[in-house]
Design a protein around this motif. Structure first.
Motif, PDB file in Angstrom:
ATOM      1  N   ALA A  93       0.827  -1.208   0.000  1.00 19.62           N
ATOM      2  CA  ALA A  93       0.000   0.000   0.000  1.00 19.62           C
ATOM      3  C   ALA A  93       0.862   1.259   0.000  1.00 19.62           C
ATOM      4  O   ALA A  93       0.548   2.242  -0.681  1.00 19.62           O
ATOM      5  CB  ALA A  93      -0.929  -0.005   1.210  1.00 19.62           C
ATOM      6  N   ARG A  96       2.322   1.680  -3.496  1.00 23.80           N
ATOM      7  CA  ARG A  96       1.318   2.170  -4.451  1.00 23.80           C
ATOM      8  C   ARG A  96       0.952   3.622  -4.179  1.00 23.80           C
ATOM      9  O   ARG A  96       0.709   4.389  -5.107  1.00 23.80           O
ATOM     10  CB  ARG A  96       0.066   1.293  -4.388  1.00 23.80           C
ATOM     11  N   GLY A  97       0.895   4.001  -2.903  1.00 22.45           N
ATOM     12  CA  GLY A  97       0.549   5.373  -2.562  1.00 22.45           C
ATOM     13  C   GLY A  97       1.661   6.361  -2.845  1.00 22.45           C
ATOM     14  O   GLY A  97       1.410   7.539  -3.089  1.00 22.45           O
ATOM     15  N   PRO A 116       5.075   9.370  -6.106  1.00 18.49           N
ATOM     16  CA  PRO A 116       3.887   8.653  -6.588  1.00 18.49           C
ATOM     17  C   PRO A 116       4.039   8.181  -8.028  1.00 18.49           C
ATOM     18  O   PRO A 116       4.762   8.766  -8.832  1.00 18.49           O
ATOM     19  CB  PRO A 116       2.787   9.705  -6.473  1.00 18.49           C
ATOM     20  N   ALA A 120      -1.778   7.254  -8.084  1.00 23.29           N
ATOM     21  CA  ALA A 120      -1.324   8.139  -7.011  1.00 23.29           C
ATOM     22  C   ALA A 120      -0.717   9.414  -7.583  1.00 23.29           C
ATOM     23  O   ALA A 120      -0.911  10.507  -7.037  1.00 23.29           O
ATOM     24  CB  ALA A 120      -0.311   7.415  -6.132  1.00 23.29           C
ATOM     25  N   ARG A 123      -3.580  11.637  -8.627  1.00 18.54           N
ATOM     26  CA  ARG A 123      -4.243  12.276  -7.478  1.00 18.54           C
ATOM     27  C   ARG A 123      -3.397  13.404  -6.902  1.00 18.54           C
ATOM     28  O   ARG A 123      -3.932  14.451  -6.505  1.00 18.54           O
ATOM     29  CB  ARG A 123      -4.531  11.225  -6.401  1.00 18.54           C
TER      30      ARG A 123
END
Length: 283
Positions: A93, A96-97, A116, A120, A123
């Motif tokens: 996680a 990926r973030g 990122p 990500a 975003r």
């Protein structure tokens, strides 16, 4: 959705006002030609790949330059020095973030490191942190290295399937399955019923069922005791082995953006002492 700073605006599909994907559109403000970005967007749409990965693969900009431009877009510092990440958490996680807290030992002024990729990255460009001195940007390569270094022991245990999930999956400590219990119960009930109503017939039936199993085990042990060990021809007749009889091995060494170690790798491959080993260099 919100803007990314400057004159970029995004629609609901994650595209900038110029029709380019968000994750590469900002580069037009940092020296990358819009025509090249349009080509990247076209290839990414056709291949079903991430636009940023397609951009790096085409060589329009390298990873370091891409994330320096990303840092400038968010008005964040780009960190080229050493840093250590805090250990723990969900490794996948966090990767990926693309964001993780730093320990503060080597970088007391920083709280988080940002690198990122994929969704990500999109975003962060749409609604990420801006004008922060306690958040710095690094490349995903350095971010991944630091994350693996911080969680080396945990990752090694997980890779060896010695963590809780691995032990539960690969061992019998969790007990028998429901199907095994049902089968054992039916067999026990049938044997008990037969023992009550027809004990002699039940005894011979069980003996006939188990007899071949025990006979096979006995024969296997006898065969293992009688068989001679295979001779070690390589040690006994090392210099009599014809090179043409040796098996041919193919060593596949995929390369991707590893020009720095290419010469070293070629020297190592050339030093392999194996007669039937051929070489072929492809692109």
């Amino acid at each position: 959705m919100g803007g990314s700073g400057g004159d970029g605006h995004f629609d609901e599909r994650g595209e900038a006002s110029g029709g380019l994907p968000v994750e590469i559109a900002f580069l037009s403000r940092h020296g990358v030609a819009p025509s090249g970005l349009a080509l990247v967007a076209q290839r990414a749409g056709r291949n079903g790949t991430e636009p940023a990965r397609e951009l790096l693969a085409l060589g329009l900009i390298n990873e370091d330059g891409f994330y320096r431009a990303f840092a400038a877009e968010l008005d964040l510092p780009f960190h080229a020095g050493d840093f250590d990440l805090v250990s723990g958490g969900d490794y996948g996680a966090i990767l990926r973030g693309g964001i993780a807290p730093v320990t503060g030992d080597a970088t007391p002024s920083l709280r988080f490191i940002l690198a990122p990729e994929g969704p990500a990255l999109r975003r962060m460009l749409e609604a990420g942190p801006r004008q922060r001195n306690d958040i710095a940007v690094v490349t995903p390569r350095r971010f991944g290295e630091a994350l693996r270094r911080a969680n080396a022991a945990t990752l090694a245990i997980r890779a060896a399937n010695l963590d809780t999930a691995g032990l539960a999956r690969d061992s019998a400590r969790t007990g028998t399955s429901r199907g095994q219990r049902i089968t054992a119960a039916i067999a026990a009930a049938g044997t008990a019923t037969g023992g009550v109503f027809a004990p002699l017939e039940t005894f011979f039936s069980v003996a006939l069922l188990l007899g071949p199993v025990f006979l096979g085990l006995i024969l296997l042990r006898l065969a293992a005791a009688i068989e001679r060990p295979a001779p070690d021809l390589w040690r006994q007749q090392r210099w009599r082995v014809d090179d043409s009889r040796l098996p041919v091995y193919t060593v596949a060494v995929p390369l991707y953006r590893e020009e720095a170690v290419l010469r070293q790798m070629l020297r190592a491959l050339s030093a392999l002492d194996y007669p039937a080993l051929g070489s072929k260099l492809t692109r």
